[in-house]
Design a protein around this motif. Structure first.
Motif, PDB file in Angstrom:
ATOM      1  N   LEU A 196       0.811  -1.224   0.000  1.00  0.00           N
ATOM      2  CA  LEU A 196       0.000   0.000   0.000  1.00  0.00           C
ATOM      3  C   LEU A 196       0.841   1.270   0.000  1.00  0.00           C
ATOM      4  CD1 LEU A 196      -2.840  -0.831   2.579  1.00  0.00           C
ATOM      5  CD2 LEU A 196      -3.087  -0.554   0.111  1.00  0.00           C
ATOM      6  N   LEU A 197       2.164   1.138  -0.021  1.00  0.00           N
ATOM      7  CA  LEU A 197       3.006   2.332   0.097  1.00  0.00           C
ATOM      8  C   LEU A 197       2.714   3.402  -0.956  1.00  0.00           C
ATOM      9  CD1 LEU A 197       6.498   0.886   1.127  1.00  0.00           C
ATOM     10  CD2 LEU A 197       4.837   2.128   2.533  1.00  0.00           C
ATOM     11  N   PRO A 198       2.528   3.055  -2.235  1.00  0.00           N
ATOM     12  CA  PRO A 198       2.192   4.116  -3.193  1.00  0.00           C
ATOM     13  C   PRO A 198       0.888   4.825  -2.861  1.00  0.00           C
ATOM     14  CG  PRO A 198       2.936   2.145  -4.339  1.00  0.00           C
ATOM     15  CD  PRO A 198       2.749   1.756  -2.909  1.00  0.00           C
ATOM     16  N   GLY A 199      -0.131   4.058  -2.491  1.00  0.00           N
ATOM     17  CA  GLY A 199      -1.402   4.665  -2.114  1.00  0.00           C
ATOM     18  C   GLY A 199      -1.309   5.483  -0.852  1.00  0.00           C
ATOM     19  N   LEU A 200      -0.536   5.001   0.118  1.00  0.00           N
ATOM     20  CA  LEU A 200      -0.336   5.760   1.350  1.00  0.00           C
ATOM     21  C   LEU A 200       0.360   7.079   1.076  1.00  0.00           C
ATOM     22  CD1 LEU A 200       0.780   2.894   3.786  1.00  0.00           C
ATOM     23  CD2 LEU A 200      -1.304   4.252   3.980  1.00  0.00           C
ATOM     24  N   ALA A 201       1.376   7.058   0.208  1.00  0.00           N
ATOM     25  CA  ALA A 201       2.110   8.284  -0.104  1.00  0.00           C
ATOM     26  C   ALA A 201       1.205   9.304  -0.780  1.00  0.00           C
ATOM     27  CB  ALA A 201       3.308   7.957  -0.997  1.00  0.00           C
ATOM     28  N   ALA A 202       0.438   8.867  -1.772  1.00  0.00           N
ATOM     29  CA  ALA A 202      -0.443   9.795  -2.483  1.00  0.00           C
ATOM     30  C   ALA A 202      -1.501  10.374  -1.557  1.00  0.00           C
ATOM     31  CB  ALA A 202      -1.103   9.073  -3.659  1.00  0.00           C
ATOM     32  N   THR A 203      -2.106   9.524  -0.729  1.00  0.00           N
ATOM     33  CA  THR A 203      -3.142   9.999   0.189  1.00  0.00           C
ATOM     34  C   THR A 203      -2.558  10.928   1.240  1.00  0.00           C
ATOM     35  OG1 THR A 203      -4.264   7.866  -0.128  1.00  0.00           O
ATOM     36  CG2 THR A 203      -5.016   9.248   1.687  1.00  0.00           C
ATOM     37  N   MET A 204      -1.378  10.603   1.742  1.00  0.00           N
ATOM     38  CA  MET A 204      -0.758  11.437   2.768  1.00  0.00           C
ATOM     39  C   MET A 204      -0.445  12.830   2.239  1.00  0.00           C
ATOM     40  SD  MET A 204       2.791  10.871   4.852  1.00  0.00           S
ATOM     41  CE  MET A 204       3.735  11.376   3.429  1.00  0.00           C
ATOM     42  N   VAL A 205       0.064  12.914   1.005  1.00  0.00           N
ATOM     43  CA  VAL A 205       0.377  14.223   0.424  1.00  0.00           C
ATOM     44  C   VAL A 205      -0.886  15.067   0.293  1.00  0.00           C
ATOM     45  CG1 VAL A 205       1.178  15.393  -1.659  1.00  0.00           C
ATOM     46  CG2 VAL A 205       2.454  13.456  -0.750  1.00  0.00           C
ATOM     47  N   ILE A 206      -1.981  14.457  -0.142  1.00  0.00           N
ATOM     48  CA  ILE A 206      -3.235  15.201  -0.317  1.00  0.00           C
ATOM     49  C   ILE A 206      -3.770  15.673   1.028  1.00  0.00           C
ATOM     50  CG2 ILE A 206      -5.624  15.021  -1.098  1.00  0.00           C
ATOM     51  CD1 ILE A 206      -4.646  13.039  -3.224  1.00  0.00           C
ATOM     52  N   ILE A 207      -3.772  14.804   2.033  1.00  0.00           N
ATOM     53  CA  ILE A 207      -4.252  15.180   3.364  1.00  0.00           C
ATOM     54  C   ILE A 207      -3.364  16.268   3.953  1.00  0.00           C
ATOM     55  CG2 ILE A 207      -4.579  14.354   5.721  1.00  0.00           C
ATOM     56  CD1 ILE A 207      -6.742  13.493   3.800  1.00  0.00           C
ATOM     57  N   VAL A 262       6.431  16.737  -1.819  1.00  0.00           N
ATOM     58  CA  VAL A 262       6.124  16.108  -3.102  1.00  0.00           C
ATOM     59  C   VAL A 262       7.394  15.560  -3.759  1.00  0.00           C
ATOM     60  CG1 VAL A 262       5.296  16.545  -5.443  1.00  0.00           C
ATOM     61  CG2 VAL A 262       4.043  17.467  -3.484  1.00  0.00           C
ATOM     62  N   LEU A 263       8.502  16.287  -3.674  1.00  0.00           N
ATOM     63  CA  LEU A 263       9.757  15.802  -4.245  1.00  0.00           C
ATOM     64  C   LEU A 263      10.236  14.540  -3.534  1.00  0.00           C
ATOM     65  CD1 LEU A 263      11.709  19.154  -4.807  1.00  0.00           C
ATOM     66  CD2 LEU A 263      10.601  17.712  -6.534  1.00  0.00           C
ATOM     67  N   LEU A 264      10.055  14.482  -2.233  1.00  0.00           N
ATOM     68  CA  LEU A 264      10.466  13.298  -1.490  1.00  0.00           C
ATOM     69  C   LEU A 264       9.580  12.092  -1.794  1.00  0.00           C
ATOM     70  CD1 LEU A 264      11.265  14.858   2.027  1.00  0.00           C
ATOM     71  CD2 LEU A 264      12.896  14.070   0.317  1.00  0.00           C
ATOM     72  N   MET A 265       8.306  12.351  -2.089  1.00  0.00           N
ATOM     73  CA  MET A 265       7.353  11.264  -2.300  1.00  0.00           C
ATOM     74  C   MET A 265       7.093  10.954  -3.770  1.00  0.00           C
ATOM     75  SD  MET A 265       6.393  10.074   0.602  1.00  0.00           S
ATOM     76  CE  MET A 265       6.412  10.491   2.351  1.00  0.00           C
ATOM     77  N   GLN A 266       7.793  11.623  -4.677  1.00  0.00           N
ATOM     78  CA  GLN A 266       7.466  11.449  -6.090  1.00  0.00           C
ATOM     79  C   GLN A 266       7.708  10.027  -6.576  1.00  0.00           C
ATOM     80  OE1 GLN A 266       9.872  13.879  -8.632  1.00  0.00           O
ATOM     81  NE2 GLN A 266      11.801  13.293  -7.693  1.00  0.00           N
ATOM     82  N   LYS A 267       8.553   9.267  -5.887  1.00  0.00           N
ATOM     83  CA  LYS A 267       8.794   7.880  -6.272  1.00  0.00           C
ATOM     84  C   LYS A 267       7.509   7.059  -6.211  1.00  0.00           C
ATOM     85  CE  LYS A 267      11.461   3.795  -4.882  1.00  0.00           C
ATOM     86  NZ  LYS A 267      12.469   3.260  -3.925  1.00  0.00           N
ATOM     87  N   TYR A 268       6.672   7.352  -5.216  1.00  0.00           N
ATOM     88  CA  TYR A 268       5.430   6.605  -5.045  1.00  0.00           C
ATOM     89  C   TYR A 268       4.205   7.377  -5.522  1.00  0.00           C
ATOM     90  CZ  TYR A 268       8.443   4.084  -1.762  1.00  0.00           C
ATOM     91  OH  TYR A 268       9.473   3.382  -1.196  1.00  0.00           O
ATOM     92  N   LEU A 269       4.349   8.687  -5.709  1.00  0.00           N
ATOM     93  CA  LEU A 269       3.176   9.535  -5.890  1.00  0.00           C
ATOM     94  C   LEU A 269       2.422   9.219  -7.178  1.00  0.00           C
ATOM     95  CD1 LEU A 269       1.677  11.734  -4.447  1.00  0.00           C
ATOM     96  CD2 LEU A 269       3.049  13.424  -5.631  1.00  0.00           C
ATOM     97  N   VAL A 270       3.127   9.161  -8.314  1.00  0.00           N
ATOM     98  CA  VAL A 270       2.450   8.939  -9.591  1.00  0.00           C
ATOM     99  C   VAL A 270       1.802   7.564  -9.622  1.00  0.00           C
ATOM    100  CG1 VAL A 270       2.798   8.745 -12.076  1.00  0.00           C
ATOM    101  CG2 VAL A 270       4.002  10.504 -10.785  1.00  0.00           C
ATOM    102  N   ARG A 271       2.519   6.560  -9.136  1.00  0.00           N
ATOM    103  CA  ARG A 271       1.950   5.210  -9.118  1.00  0.00           C
ATOM    104  C   ARG A 271       0.771   5.130  -8.175  1.00  0.00           C
ATOM    105  NH1 ARG A 271       4.510  -0.153  -6.518  1.00  0.00           N
ATOM    106  NH2 ARG A 271       2.917  -1.616  -7.176  1.00  0.00           N
ATOM    107  N   GLY A 272       0.869   5.837  -7.037  1.00  0.00           N
ATOM    108  CA  GLY A 272      -0.228   5.806  -6.084  1.00  0.00           C
ATOM    109  C   GLY A 272      -1.471   6.480  -6.607  1.00  0.00           C
TER     110      GLY A 272
END
Length: 280
Positions: A196-207, A262-272
């Motif tokens: 779930l790491l990609p989904g967690l990263a994307a959701t965390m950035v939005i929240i 966002v730069l730190l999480m970009q590895k997972y962000l697009v996939r998430g």
């Protein structure tokens, strides 16, 4: 003849797409560039017409922001409040989403919709009751009040989004882990959560962005001790004038943590962001 025109047509089409992409990028980047340049201008250069593109940079707006408006205290408050609220919302929301996705709960689709419907409630409807409750409990103008409010605001979104991500993971993987002797919590912690790491990263950035940019609740539920950066940024708007340099400096300061995250999480962000887009 047709073979020679086909590559030429595809070339022109590719150039057109690149031009459209450049125009769209310039359209969205221009306000950010203008805000950054305005934060480095003096008041005279900001009000100059036509606009000055060549000027002597100054940090006077940032100096006023930190000395006159106590932006450092607001920055610390925002970081403390938003980080804890995001953490609590992600933990509670992910566990609730796992329960709705994996357990046989009666009317779980209706429950999930009811949880999401909380996001449809306008903040103005709840801000007055929250103000009265905070005054009676003695927690007005404290970080813990905003932490609780931001956590509850972000919780429905986390539950709804993470439920979709969890449903995308084949249940047979968890069943195999249960057969191997894992408990339900170990199955979630060691098998499901890493997937779930990609989904967690994307959701965390939005929240995080929702809470970081929130203004209405922070302006009414705080006074001086727990003020956040959006409230400080609004202080640049006076009754008779607007301090454009001060407001631009506050905008740059508010944007930096989100850009870094966002730069730190970009590895997972697009996939998430695309993980749960297609089902089947």
């Amino acid at each position: 003849m047709s073979s020679s025109t086909a590559p030429r047509g595809s070339l022109f089409s590719g150039i057109g797409y690149y031009l459209l992409a450049l125009i769209a990028t310039a359209f969205f980047a221009f306000p950010i560039v203008w805000m950054t340049l305005s934060s480095l201008k003096s008041d005279v250069d900001i009000s100059a017409y036509p606009p000055k593109w060549i000027f002597s940079p100054t940090l006077e707006s940032f100096r006023k922001l930190f000395t006159e408006l106590n932006a450092m205290d607001a920055l610390i408050n925002s970081a403390f409040i938003v980080c804890l609220a995001t953490l609590f919302a992600m933990i509670a929301g992910t566990l609730a989403a796992y329960g709705l996705a994996r357990f046989d709960v009666k009317n779980k689709n209706f429950i999930a919709f009811e949880v999401l419907s909380i996001r449809m409630l306008p903040p103005m409807v709840s801000v007055i009751p929250l103000f009265i409750i905070a005054k009676q409990l003695g927690i007005f103008d404290t970080p813990w009040l905003l932490i609780a409010v931001y956590t509850l605001n972000g919780l429905p979104f986390v539950v709804w989004v993470m439920r979709v991500f969890i449903q995308e993971i084949p249940q047979s993987i968890e069943e195999a882990a249960l057969i191997d002797g894992c408990s339900r919590f170990e199955c979630f912690w060691r098998v499901t959560l890493p997937l779930l790491l990609p989904g967690l990263a994307a959701t965390m950035v939005i929240i995080f962005m929702f809470a970081w940019n929130e203004f209405l609740l922070a302006s009414i539920l705080t006074s001086s001790e727990a003020r956040t950066l959006p409230v400080i940024a609004a202080s640049s708007i006076k009754a008779k004038a607007i301090s454009w340099g001060l407001g631009s400096a506050a905008g740059v300061l508010m944007s930096l943590p989100v850009v870094v995250l966002v730069l730190l999480m970009q590895k997972y962000l697009v996939r998430g962001l695309t993980l749960g887009a297609v089902k089947g």
